[in-house]
Design a protein around this motif. Structure first.
Motif, mmCIF file in Angstrom:
data_model
loop_
_atom_site.group_PDB
_atom_site.id
_atom_site.type_symbol
_atom_site.label_atom_id
_atom_site.label_comp_id
_atom_site.label_asym_id
_atom_site.label_seq_id
_atom_site.Cartn_x
_atom_site.Cartn_y
_atom_site.Cartn_z
ATOM 1 N N SER A 28 -9.147 -5.178 -13.722
ATOM 2 C CA SER A 28 -8.137 -4.468 -12.936
ATOM 3 C C SER A 28 -7.391 -3.449 -13.798
ATOM 4 C CB SER A 28 -7.149 -5.466 -12.330
ATOM 5 O OG SER A 28 -7.801 -6.338 -11.434
ATOM 6 N N ILE A 29 -7.075 -3.824 -15.039
ATOM 7 C CA ILE A 29 -6.382 -2.905 -15.941
ATOM 8 C C ILE A 29 -7.259 -1.703 -16.266
ATOM 9 C CG2 ILE A 29 -5.515 -2.639 -18.304
ATOM 10 C CD1 ILE A 29 -4.414 -5.485 -18.108
ATOM 11 N N GLU A 30 -8.536 -1.950 -16.565
ATOM 12 C CA GLU A 30 -9.438 -0.846 -16.889
ATOM 13 C C GLU A 30 -9.587 0.101 -15.701
ATOM 14 O OE1 GLU A 30 -13.154 -1.869 -18.567
ATOM 15 O OE2 GLU A 30 -12.304 -2.835 -20.339
ATOM 16 N N LEU A 31 -9.743 -0.455 -14.509
ATOM 17 C CA LEU A 31 -9.875 0.381 -13.322
ATOM 18 C C LEU A 31 -8.587 1.141 -13.032
ATOM 19 C CD1 LEU A 31 -11.896 -2.030 -10.990
ATOM 20 C CD2 LEU A 31 -12.716 0.092 -12.028
ATOM 21 N N ALA A 32 -7.447 0.509 -13.290
ATOM 22 C CA ALA A 32 -6.163 1.176 -13.078
ATOM 23 C C ALA A 32 -6.022 2.379 -14.005
ATOM 24 C CB ALA A 32 -5.014 0.194 -13.302
ATOM 25 N N LEU A 33 -6.398 2.207 -15.267
ATOM 26 C CA LEU A 33 -6.316 3.320 -16.215
ATOM 27 C C LEU A 33 -7.310 4.419 -15.855
ATOM 28 C CD1 LEU A 33 -5.877 1.357 -19.543
ATOM 29 C CD2 LEU A 33 -4.202 2.812 -18.417
ATOM 30 N N GLN A 34 -8.484 4.021 -15.391
ATOM 31 C CA GLN A 34 -9.475 5.008 -14.965
ATOM 32 C C GLN A 34 -8.915 5.849 -13.827
ATOM 33 O OE1 GLN A 34 -13.406 3.542 -14.015
ATOM 34 N NE2 GLN A 34 -13.718 5.113 -12.476
ATOM 35 N N ARG A 35 -8.327 5.190 -12.853
ATOM 36 C CA ARG A 35 -7.779 5.904 -11.709
ATOM 37 C C ARG A 35 -6.601 6.776 -12.112
ATOM 38 N NH1 ARG A 35 -5.058 3.092 -6.363
ATOM 39 N NH2 ARG A 35 -4.160 5.014 -5.499
ATOM 40 N N LYS A 61 0.811 -1.217 0.000
ATOM 41 C CA LYS A 61 0.000 0.000 0.000
ATOM 42 C C LYS A 61 0.844 1.266 0.000
ATOM 43 C CE LYS A 61 -3.260 0.421 2.985
ATOM 44 N NZ LYS A 61 -4.037 0.274 4.244
ATOM 45 N N GLU A 62 2.061 1.170 0.507
ATOM 46 C CA GLU A 62 2.929 2.344 0.586
ATOM 47 C C GLU A 62 3.271 2.911 -0.791
ATOM 48 O OE1 GLU A 62 6.357 1.240 2.809
ATOM 49 O OE2 GLU A 62 5.237 0.728 4.636
ATOM 50 N N THR A 63 3.188 2.077 -1.811
ATOM 51 C CA THR A 63 3.511 2.531 -3.167
ATOM 52 C C THR A 63 2.276 2.954 -3.950
ATOM 53 O OG1 THR A 63 3.341 0.307 -4.120
ATOM 54 C CG2 THR A 63 5.464 0.943 -3.199
ATOM 55 N N ALA A 64 1.109 2.965 -3.300
ATOM 56 C CA ALA A 64 -0.156 3.362 -3.939
ATOM 57 C C ALA A 64 -0.426 2.596 -5.229
ATOM 58 C CB ALA A 64 -0.171 4.869 -4.209
ATOM 59 N N PRO A 65 -0.468 1.267 -5.177
ATOM 60 C CA PRO A 65 -0.747 0.488 -6.391
ATOM 61 C C PRO A 65 -2.174 0.721 -6.864
ATOM 62 C CG PRO A 65 -0.887 -0.927 -4.472
ATOM 63 C CD PRO A 65 -0.371 0.400 -3.979
ATOM 64 N N HIS A 66 -2.398 0.466 -8.144
ATOM 65 C CA HIS A 66 -3.726 0.667 -8.710
ATOM 66 C C HIS A 66 -4.588 -0.582 -8.587
ATOM 67 C CE1 HIS A 66 -1.666 4.153 -10.231
ATOM 68 N NE2 HIS A 66 -2.798 4.640 -10.664
ATOM 69 N N ALA A 67 -3.983 -1.720 -8.256
ATOM 70 C CA ALA A 67 -4.742 -2.953 -8.010
ATOM 71 C C ALA A 67 -3.809 -3.946 -7.317
ATOM 72 C CB ALA A 67 -5.289 -3.536 -9.311
ATOM 73 N N TYR A 68 -4.433 -4.965 -6.714
ATOM 74 C CA TYR A 68 -3.679 -5.957 -5.933
ATOM 75 C C TYR A 68 -4.356 -7.295 -6.172
ATOM 76 C CZ TYR A 68 -1.236 -7.807 -1.750
ATOM 77 O OH TYR A 68 -0.443 -8.512 -0.880
ATOM 78 N N LEU A 69 -3.679 -8.175 -6.944
ATOM 79 C CA LEU A 69 -4.290 -9.436 -7.333
ATOM 80 C C LEU A 69 -3.592 -10.613 -6.662
ATOM 81 C CD1 LEU A 69 -4.758 -8.899 -11.190
ATOM 82 C CD2 LEU A 69 -6.385 -8.441 -9.356
#
Length: 242
Positions: free
Chosen positions: A112-119, A92-100
C-alpha cells in the motif's frame, strides 16, 4: 521515508510502529487525536500518513485528512475496523491513496505504501517498470532498493557519475545505482547547485573541498573527481572567488 501515524488505540499504534520499523522507514510522530495530529503534520512534514478513521476527540480521521490536504497534499492511507459502504464513501471524499481494513499484515502495508508513493509522484508512468527505478519528488529521489523505497534528499548528494547505462548517486558513504542516463539526472538537479566537471561526472558545488588545477581533480568527501579541461573554466567562473 518519514511516516506519521494517527491512531487512537495504543496497542495498534505500537504494532504500526513495529511494522514501519521492519520496513526500514522512519516514524516521525504518533498522534491519538486530531489536534495533535495537525500540529505534528505542520512541524514534521511527513512523506506519508497512516490514518485511523475513527479517532477520539471532536475530529474524525476524515476531518483530519481534509485539513492535511488543505495544508500540503500528502499521501494518506486510511486504516479502519469498519468496512461499511458509508464510511468508505466518506473517506473517498479526501482522495486517499489506500484504504486498509484491520487487521492486516506487513506485506499488505508495504504494498500500500509503495502504491501510494507511485500514485503521489507519477501520473501516467509506472515507478518500477523496465525503464526506470527512481522517482524524483520535489526535493528528493525515491530510490527502490530491494523491497524498500529510500528517500534521498538532493541536498545530500555529493556527486553523480555515469557507468555504462547507469548513473551512480553518491551520498556520504553510500551509493545508489539508477537506471537513468547522466543527462536525465542532470535535468532534475538544480543548476545553481550542481555543475558538470567531466563528461561522466556532475558534482554538488557546495560539497567541493578543494580543486587541484594541476592534477585536474575536484575533491569531495575525501574523493577525487575528474575535472575535464573543457569544464574547468566554467566551474571557476561559477565559483565565488577571492
Amino acid at each position: 521515508m518519514n511516516v506519521l501515524i494517527v491512531e487512537d488505540e495504543p496497542n495498534y499504534s505500537d504494532t504500526l510502529e513495529m511494522f514501519i520499523d521492519e520496513l526500514g522507514y522512519q516514524v516521525i510522530g504518533v498522534a491519538q487525536e486530531g489536534r495533535t495530529a495537525l500540529n505534528l503534520f505542520k512541524t514534521s512534514k511527513p512523506d506519508i500518513v497512516l490514518m485511523d478513521i475513527n479517532l477520539n476527540g471532536e475530529m474524525t480521521g476524515i476531518d483530519v485528512a481534509k485539513e492535511f490536504q488543505s495544508i500540503q497534499p500528502t499521501p494518506i492511507i486510511f486504516i479502519t475496523s469498519f468496512d461499511d459502504k458509508e464510511t468508505f464513501e466518506k473517506a473517498k471524499e479526501t482522495a486517499p491513496h489506500a484504504y486498509l481494513i484491520k487487521p492486516f499484515d506487513p506485506e499488505t502495508l508495504e504494498r500500500s505504501i509503495e502504491l501510494a508513493l507511485q500514485r503521489a509522484h507519477t501520473e501516467d508512468t509506472k515507478v518500477f517498470d523496465e525503464e526506470s527505478n527512481v522517482v524524483l519528488a520535489k526535493n528528493s529521489f525515491f530510490v527502490k532498493e530491494r523491497n524498500r523505497l529510500i528517500k534521498v534528499d538532493i541536498d545530500d548528494v555529493f556527486w553523480v557519475e555515469v557507468e555504462d547505462k547507469y548513473s551512480i548517486l553518491h551520498v556520504a558513504d553510500k551509493k545508489y545505482v539508477l537506471r537513468q542516463s547522466l543527462k536525465d539526472v542532470a535535468e532534475k538537479l538544480d543548476p545553481s547547485v550542481f555543475v558538470q566537471t567531466h563528461r561522466s561526472h556532475i558534482v554538488n558545488a557546495s560539497k567541493i573541498e578543494d580543486i587541484d588545477l594541476h592534477l585536474f581533480v575536484v575533491r569531495i568527501n575525501g574523493n577525487e573527481i575528474p575535472l575535464g579541461k573543457s569544464y574547468k573554466d566554467v566551474l571557476i567562473k561559477r565559483l565565488q572567488m577571492l
